[in-house]
Design a protein around this motif. Sequence first.
Motif, PDB file in Angstrom:
ATOM      1  N   ASN A  37     -30.437  46.728  99.024  1.00 41.81           N
ATOM      2  CA  ASN A  37     -30.512  46.037  97.734  1.00 41.81           C
ATOM      3  C   ASN A  37     -30.876  46.955  96.577  1.00 41.81           C
ATOM      4  N   ASN A  38     -30.937  48.225  96.844  1.00 37.08           N
ATOM      5  CA  ASN A  38     -31.188  49.155  95.744  1.00 37.08           C
ATOM      6  C   ASN A  38     -29.921  49.344  94.929  1.00 37.08           C
ATOM      7  N   LYS A  39     -30.087  49.385  93.628  1.00 42.77           N
ATOM      8  CA  LYS A  39     -28.958  49.724  92.756  1.00 42.77           C
ATOM      9  C   LYS A  39     -29.413  50.878  91.866  1.00 42.77           C
ATOM     10  N   ILE A  40     -28.727  51.980  92.007  1.00 49.26           N
ATOM     11  CA  ILE A  40     -29.164  53.202  91.321  1.00 49.26           C
ATOM     12  C   ILE A  40     -27.995  53.795  90.548  1.00 49.26           C
ATOM     13  N   LEU A  41     -28.268  54.201  89.330  1.00 50.21           N
ATOM     14  CA  LEU A  41     -27.238  54.850  88.530  1.00 50.21           C
ATOM     15  C   LEU A  41     -27.756  56.227  88.127  1.00 50.21           C
ATOM     16  N   VAL A  42     -26.984  57.248  88.430  1.00 47.94           N
ATOM     17  CA  VAL A  42     -27.428  58.603  88.096  1.00 47.94           C
ATOM     18  C   VAL A  42     -26.383  59.283  87.223  1.00 47.94           C
ATOM     19  N   ALA A  43     -26.828  59.919  86.157  1.00 45.61           N
ATOM     20  CA  ALA A  43     -25.923  60.689  85.305  1.00 45.61           C
ATOM     21  C   ALA A  43     -26.407  62.125  85.244  1.00 45.61           C
ATOM     22  N   VAL A  44     -25.456  63.029  85.187  1.00 42.24           N
ATOM     23  CA  VAL A  44     -25.786  64.446  85.008  1.00 42.24           C
ATOM     24  C   VAL A  44     -25.160  64.915  83.704  1.00 42.24           C
ATOM     25  N   TYR A  45     -25.963  65.545  82.876  1.00 42.38           N
ATOM     26  CA  TYR A  45     -25.463  66.157  81.645  1.00 42.38           C
ATOM     27  C   TYR A  45     -25.726  67.647  81.737  1.00 42.38           C
ATOM     28  N   GLY A  46     -24.716  68.413  81.489  1.00 46.08           N
ATOM     29  CA  GLY A  46     -24.937  69.848  81.485  1.00 46.08           C
ATOM     30  C   GLY A  46     -24.105  70.535  82.535  1.00 46.08           C
ATOM     31  N   PRO A  47     -24.212  71.849  82.618  1.00 46.29           N
ATOM     32  CA  PRO A  47     -25.147  72.685  81.876  1.00 46.29           C
ATOM     33  C   PRO A  47     -24.888  72.615  80.370  1.00 46.29           C
ATOM     34  N   ARG A  48     -25.928  72.483  79.623  1.00 40.77           N
ATOM     35  CA  ARG A  48     -25.796  72.437  78.163  1.00 40.77           C
ATOM     36  C   ARG A  48     -26.967  73.190  77.543  1.00 40.77           C
ATOM     37  N   GLU A  49     -26.863  73.355  76.229  1.00 40.36           N
ATOM     38  CA  GLU A  49     -27.892  74.158  75.572  1.00 40.36           C
ATOM     39  C   GLU A  49     -29.238  73.456  75.622  1.00 40.36           C
ATOM     40  N   LEU A  50     -30.258  74.236  75.828  1.00 43.57           N
ATOM     41  CA  LEU A  50     -31.589  73.660  75.964  1.00 43.57           C
ATOM     42  C   LEU A  50     -32.389  73.795  74.674  1.00 43.57           C
ATOM     43  N   HIS A  51     -32.841  72.664  74.180  1.00 42.96           N
ATOM     44  CA  HIS A  51     -33.765  72.657  73.055  1.00 42.96           C
ATOM     45  C   HIS A  51     -35.026  71.961  73.494  1.00 42.96           C
ATOM     46  N   PRO A  52     -36.194  72.361  73.080  1.00 38.20           N
ATOM     47  CA  PRO A  52     -36.441  73.515  72.230  1.00 38.20           C
ATOM     48  C   PRO A  52     -36.192  74.831  72.976  1.00 38.20           C
ATOM     49  N   ARG A  53     -35.852  75.829  72.198  1.00 33.78           N
ATOM     50  CA  ARG A  53     -35.426  77.070  72.825  1.00 33.78           C
ATOM     51  C   ARG A  53     -36.504  77.770  73.620  1.00 33.78           C
ATOM     52  N   ARG A  54     -37.758  77.500  73.261  1.00 37.30           N
ATOM     53  CA  ARG A  54     -38.794  78.219  74.005  1.00 37.30           C
ATOM     54  C   ARG A  54     -38.843  77.795  75.474  1.00 37.30           C
ATOM     55  N   LEU A  55     -38.218  76.675  75.780  1.00 33.39           N
ATOM     56  CA  LEU A  55     -38.184  76.253  77.179  1.00 33.39           C
ATOM     57  C   LEU A  55     -37.100  76.967  77.971  1.00 33.39           C
ATOM     58  N   GLN A  56     -36.213  77.637  77.261  1.00 32.56           N
ATOM     59  CA  GLN A  56     -35.104  78.284  77.960  1.00 32.56           C
ATOM     60  C   GLN A  56     -35.605  79.363  78.904  1.00 32.56           C
ATOM     61  N   LYS A  57     -34.917  79.484  80.014  1.00 30.36           N
ATOM     62  CA  LYS A  57     -35.254  80.548  80.950  1.00 30.36           C
ATOM     63  C   LYS A  57     -34.141  81.587  80.868  1.00 30.36           C
ATOM     64  N   SER A  58     -34.533  82.830  80.658  1.00 31.59           N
ATOM     65  CA  SER A  58     -33.520  83.840  80.362  1.00 31.59           C
ATOM     66  C   SER A  58     -32.647  84.156  81.565  1.00 31.59           C
ATOM     67  N   ASP A  59     -33.121  83.860  82.760  1.00 31.39           N
ATOM     68  CA  ASP A  59     -32.335  84.260  83.921  1.00 31.39           C
ATOM     69  C   ASP A  59     -31.753  83.080  84.686  1.00 31.39           C
ATOM     70  N   SER A  60     -32.046  81.877  84.269  1.00 30.11           N
ATOM     71  CA  SER A  60     -31.490  80.750  85.020  1.00 30.11           C
ATOM     72  C   SER A  60     -31.516  79.484  84.177  1.00 30.11           C
ATOM     73  N   ALA A  61     -30.833  78.492  84.681  1.00 33.71           N
ATOM     74  CA  ALA A  61     -30.862  77.206  83.993  1.00 33.71           C
ATOM     75  C   ALA A  61     -32.116  76.449  84.405  1.00 33.71           C
ATOM     76  N   LEU A  62     -32.537  75.582  83.517  1.00 33.74           N
ATOM     77  CA  LEU A  62     -33.654  74.701  83.826  1.00 33.74           C
ATOM     78  C   LEU A  62     -33.066  73.396  84.365  1.00 33.74           C
ATOM     79  N   ILE A  63     -33.693  72.858  85.371  1.00 31.42           N
ATOM     80  CA  ILE A  63     -33.263  71.535  85.829  1.00 31.42           C
ATOM     81  C   ILE A  63     -34.301  70.531  85.339  1.00 31.42           C
ATOM     82  N   ARG A  64     -33.815  69.472  84.730  1.00 31.22           N
ATOM     83  CA  ARG A  64     -34.735  68.382  84.385  1.00 31.22           C
ATOM     84  C   ARG A  64     -34.276  67.152  85.151  1.00 31.22           C
ATOM     85  N   TYR A  65     -35.217  66.479  85.739  1.00 28.27           N
ATOM     86  CA  TYR A  65     -34.872  65.313  86.543  1.00 28.27           C
ATOM     87  C   TYR A  65     -35.753  64.181  86.056  1.00 28.27           C
ATOM     88  N   ARG A  66     -35.122  63.095  85.678  1.00 30.26           N
ATOM     89  CA  ARG A  66     -35.906  61.963  85.196  1.00 30.26           C
ATOM     90  C   ARG A  66     -35.630  60.744  86.052  1.00 30.26           C
TER      91      ARG A  66
END
Lengths: 324, 273
Positions: free
Chosen positions: A47-76
Motif C-alpha cells: 500500500n505504499n505509494k512513492i514518487l521519486v524525481a531526479v534532477y541533475g546533474p545540474r549547477e549547484l547553488h550556493p557555490r560554496r557547497l560545490q565540491k571541486s572533484d565530484s558532484a554532491l548528492i542531495r536526497y530529500r
Amino acid sequence: MNDKPEKFIDENGLRLDGRQIDEIRPMTIKIGVLSRADGSCYMEWGNNKILVAVYGPRELHPRRLQKSDSALIRYRYNMAAFSVEDRIRPGPSRRSTEISKVSREAFEPVVMTNLYPSAVIDVFAEVLQADAGTRTAAINAASIALADAGIPMKSLVAACAVGKVDGKLVLDLNKPEDNYGQADLPIAMTQDGEITLLQMDGNLTQEEFKQALEMCKKGCLQILEMQKEALKGKFGEDAAIEVPEDIDEEIDIEVMVECDIGESEDEDLEEADVSGESGEDEDSEDTEAEEEDHEVIEEEFVDLVEEETADEEEITEGSEIREQ
Amino acid sequence: MKRRLLREVRSVSNEVMSVLKRDYIYNLMLKGKRTDGRSFDQVRDSEVKTNVIDKAEGSAWVKLGETEVLVGVKLQAGSPFPDSKGEGVIITSLELNPIASPDFEAGPPRENAIEMARVTDRGVRESGAIDLSKLCITEGEEVWIVFIDIHVLNNAGNIQDASSMGAIAALLTTTIPAERAGKGEDTPLPVKDMPLSVTVINIGGSLMVDPGLDEETVCDTKITVISNQDGSISGMQKSGDGALTDEQLLKAVEMACEKAAQLREVHLSNIRD
C-alpha cells in the motif's frame, strides 16, 4: 487504538496478508512519470505509494557547497501530510532528516559522482501513501529514477527490510508487523551484495541477525530483478542499439563525460511540497535467490547506462504523471 | 568579500589536509597500526563520572579518549502519546555545541546531530532499558516524560559511543522526582538493561573500533551496533558514504558486542551498587 493482532503467523505459516514469511508485497513500477524531471519513478509496493524525481546533474547553488572533484548528492525524503492515518505536520522532521541522510549514503557508493565535479544530483522522494517500508520503497524507486535520468551508477541499489514477529523472521514487513513487531532491519544493497544502508531497531540475537541478513539479501536480489525488468521495459527498444561488446570501461566513461557535461541540464527550481513525517518503514522481500543473475545484472546494467548516455533525448523523457 | 575569500582558503586547506591524513592513516593501517598506537580492536581509555549535576535527576560525564560528553536526565510529568496511554515517554536530544569543535556551529541540530540523537534514543528505547509502564502516573492523563539531553563538550571522535554510554549511565543514576511534583515518594528510575553502542569503522577494508577524530573523518563507513546485557542487539546504524560486505558487517557486530560487554563491566555494572 491498540489493535495488535493476536497472531502474526497462522497455523499454515501464512501472515496476516496471506504472504509467506519470505514473500515480498506486490510491486508496480512506472518510469518517467514526470515530464520536468530528468528521471522519475512511481512505485507502489503493497500500500505504499512513492514518487521519486531526479534532477541533475545540474549547477549547484550556493557555490560554496560545490565540491571541486565530484558532484554532491542531495536526497530529500518527504512524507505528504495525508500519507498516514493521523495527519503529520508538513516539513522536515527529525525522522525524515535521518532517513534522508542514510538514504543519500546508500547511493554515495554507487553513483559515479566523480564524473560531474561541482554539480549536484538532487533526488526527491515523496511518500504519497505510507504503509510500512517507505524508506526502502523510496530507495528502490530512487534507484530507478537515477537510472532513468541517465546518471552513471556502478550498480542499482535494492532495499528491503526483515523484521521479527512472533519470534520469527519475516521479509518485507506490513503495517501491523511494523507497528507491533519485535525488530525491524531495513537494508539496502548493490547487485554485488555490498551493504549501503543498514539500520536496525528492536531485538535480535547475533544468530538471528545473521539469518535476517541472508533473508534480506534474497529479497533484495528479487527486487533488483524487478527493477531491471522495469528498466528494460522502458528502454528495451533502445537496448536494441548495438553496443560493441568489447568496449572497455575507460572508454565508456569518457564518452559519458563528454555527453553529460556537454548538455546543461534545465534547472527547474522545484520545491517539493513540504510534509511531515510519519510512521515507519521497512520493507522486505522474498526469497528465491537466483544466483546466476549476478553477472547478468551487471552486464545489463552496463548496457543500460550506455544506452542512456548514447541517446541524450531520454534525459528529458517523461510521460503523463498520473496514471494512478 | 574578504570574509568569503578567507573562508574559501580555509576550506581548501582542510581538504588538502584530509587527503594527506587519509594517506597517512591508510598507510599505517597497512602496517596494522593506528595513529594513536592502538590496535584495531582497542577502545580508547574511558572514564565515567555520575551525579555530576545536582539539579538534574540523573547525570553522567563521559570521557572517551579526549572526547567529552555530559548527559543530563530530567523528568517532568506530562501527557502520554495517544497510542501508549499507560507508558512514559522518552525524548532524547543531542547538541553539537560550538564549544566542542571549531567545525561546529550554533543553531538547530543538523543531520549528524539528529542521527546520533536518534541512534542513542533507539538503543535506550528498543532495549526496553527503561520500564516505561512504571512511569505512568494516571493512565491516559499523566505520565513521566524522560528527557535525555546530551551535551557534547569536546569532539575528539566517536561522539556516538560516548553519548550512548553517558545516556545509560545517567539513567542508572536517575531518581523520579515524585515528591517535588507532589506525586508521592521519590523512587529510582526503573532501569532494566544497559544498552551500549560501539562504533566500528572501515578503512581500506580493515575494521577498527572506537574511531578517533581523524579516523572518523577519513573513514568511508561507520557501523554502530547497540547491544544489551544478554548479547542481543537492539539497534544498528550504518553511516557514511561507503558500503560494507556481509563478512565485514558480521565481524563488526561481533567486535562491537564484545567491546560493549567489556565497557559495560568496567563502567556501568557498579553504578547502582
